[in-house]
Write an enzyme that holds these catalytic residues in place. Structure first.
Site, short mmCIF file in Angstrom:
data_model
loop_
_atom_site.label_atom_id
_atom_site.label_comp_id
_atom_site.label_asym_id
_atom_site.label_seq_id
_atom_site.Cartn_x
_atom_site.Cartn_y
_atom_site.Cartn_z
N ASP A 45 8.66 3.84 -4.20
CA ASP A 45 9.27 2.84 -3.35
C ASP A 45 8.61 1.47 -3.55
OD1 ASP A 45 6.87 3.34 -2.09
OD2 ASP A 45 7.74 3.98 -0.18
N ASP A 84 10.01 9.03 -4.64
CA ASP A 84 9.52 8.77 -3.29
C ASP A 84 10.61 8.96 -2.25
OD1 ASP A 84 6.82 8.20 -3.48
OD2 ASP A 84 7.10 6.04 -3.71
N LYS A 112 7.97 12.89 -3.17
CA LYS A 112 6.66 12.48 -2.65
C LYS A 112 6.84 11.85 -1.28
CE LYS A 112 4.37 8.85 -4.36
NZ LYS A 112 4.13 8.02 -3.12
N GLU A 114 4.44 10.33 2.30
CA GLU A 114 3.15 9.82 2.75
C GLU A 114 2.80 10.38 4.12
OE1 GLU A 114 3.91 5.42 0.66
OE2 GLU A 114 3.33 5.56 2.79
N GLU A 181 -4.74 7.35 -2.87
CA GLU A 181 -4.72 5.91 -3.15
C GLU A 181 -5.80 5.17 -2.38
OE1 GLU A 181 -1.64 2.08 -3.11
OE2 GLU A 181 -0.89 4.11 -2.78
#
Length: 264
Positions: A45, A84, A112, A114, A181
């Site tokens: 993204d 994403d 993926k 978050e 990250e």
């Protein structure tokens, strides 16, 4: 060339073989990266900032990601393609399944998302429905308004312990990969050593199983603030193809990222 699969990545982790990945958003770059040996591509993204010109990833929609995923798949049919799930595309398990199906139909091999332990039920449901999942911990850009900016995560012992607990919970729920990250190297090592699944780092030092960079950062195309954890691999190279090969070579040798590109 045979398709790259999650089984290959697990084998590489067991063998101690580091691997390089990049973001890609279109057919031409996907084909170039695959031709030069990048076996794993992410439709991030991050395209909200690098392609669309926004100041964050938040405006990106599932339809945007699906469009770019289809283009990347056509360019790199043998690559392992991650896509994403963008901001608020996985607020509920039911919504997540519908959006993940759209990305898988567009050509993704896995999605993926978050977040930590709160996503475990979602990860379980996706996995049970044949959708592999890559988790993403540390600096999670969709949470920029919670963090108050793009900041290194896990610096104190309590935060580091929580992140490790989240990583273990995601793995237990069925996650097949983890992106880590902007965390200190010592924490990245703890997480990588603790997990059986491969860990891909960005701003996490050279101790993770794989590395990823946003392609625009890797080739000096990013304007304004240049993140500490990036490097222009095109410097000193005759073209982008040579730069991709240089990036792969440094990742596999463990020389990228160096200490000056990492957080202590």
């Amino acid at each position: 060339m045979k398709p790259t699969t999650l089984s290959h990545l697990r084998q590489w982790k067991q063998q101690g073989r580091k691997f390089a990945t990049l973001t890609a958003y279109d057919f031409s770059f996907a084909r170039l990266f695959a031709d030069e040996g990048i076996a794993v591509l992410l439709i991030g993204d991050s395209l909200g900032m690098t392609v669309q010109g926004h100041d964050s990833t938040l405006p990106v929609t599932v339809e945007h990601i699906a469009y770019h995923t289809a283009a990347v798949r056509r360019g790199a049919p043998q690559a392992l393609v991650m896509a994403d799930l963008p901001f608020m595309a996985y607020a509920t398990p039911e919504q997540t399944c519908a959006n993940a199906a759209q990305l898988m139909r567009a050509g993704a091999n896995l999605v993926k998302l978050e977040g930590g332990a709160w996503l475990c039920e979602t990860v379980r449901q996706l996995t049970e429905r044949a959708v592999p999942v890559c988790g993403h911990l540390g600096l999670t850009p969709q949470s920029v308004n919670i963090f108050g900016g793009y900041k290194v995560q896990g610096r104190d012992s309590d935060a580091a312990d929580r992140l490790l607990a989240d990583a273990l919970a995601l793995e237990a729920a069925g996650a097949q990969l983890l992106v880590l990250e902007c965390v200190p190297v010592a924490l990245a090592r703890r997480v990588t050593d603790a997990l059986a699944i491969p860990v891909i780092g960005i701003g996490a030092g050279n101790v993770t199983d794989g590395q990823i960079l946003v392609m625009h950062d890797a080739f000096g195309l990013t304007g304004g603030h240049i993140p500490k954890f990036t490097k222009n691999f095109l410097t000193g190279q005759p073209d982008i193809r040579a730069a991709v090969r240089a990036y792969i070579a440094e990742v596999e040798a463990g020389t990228w990222p160096a200490a000056e590109h990492s957080f202590q």
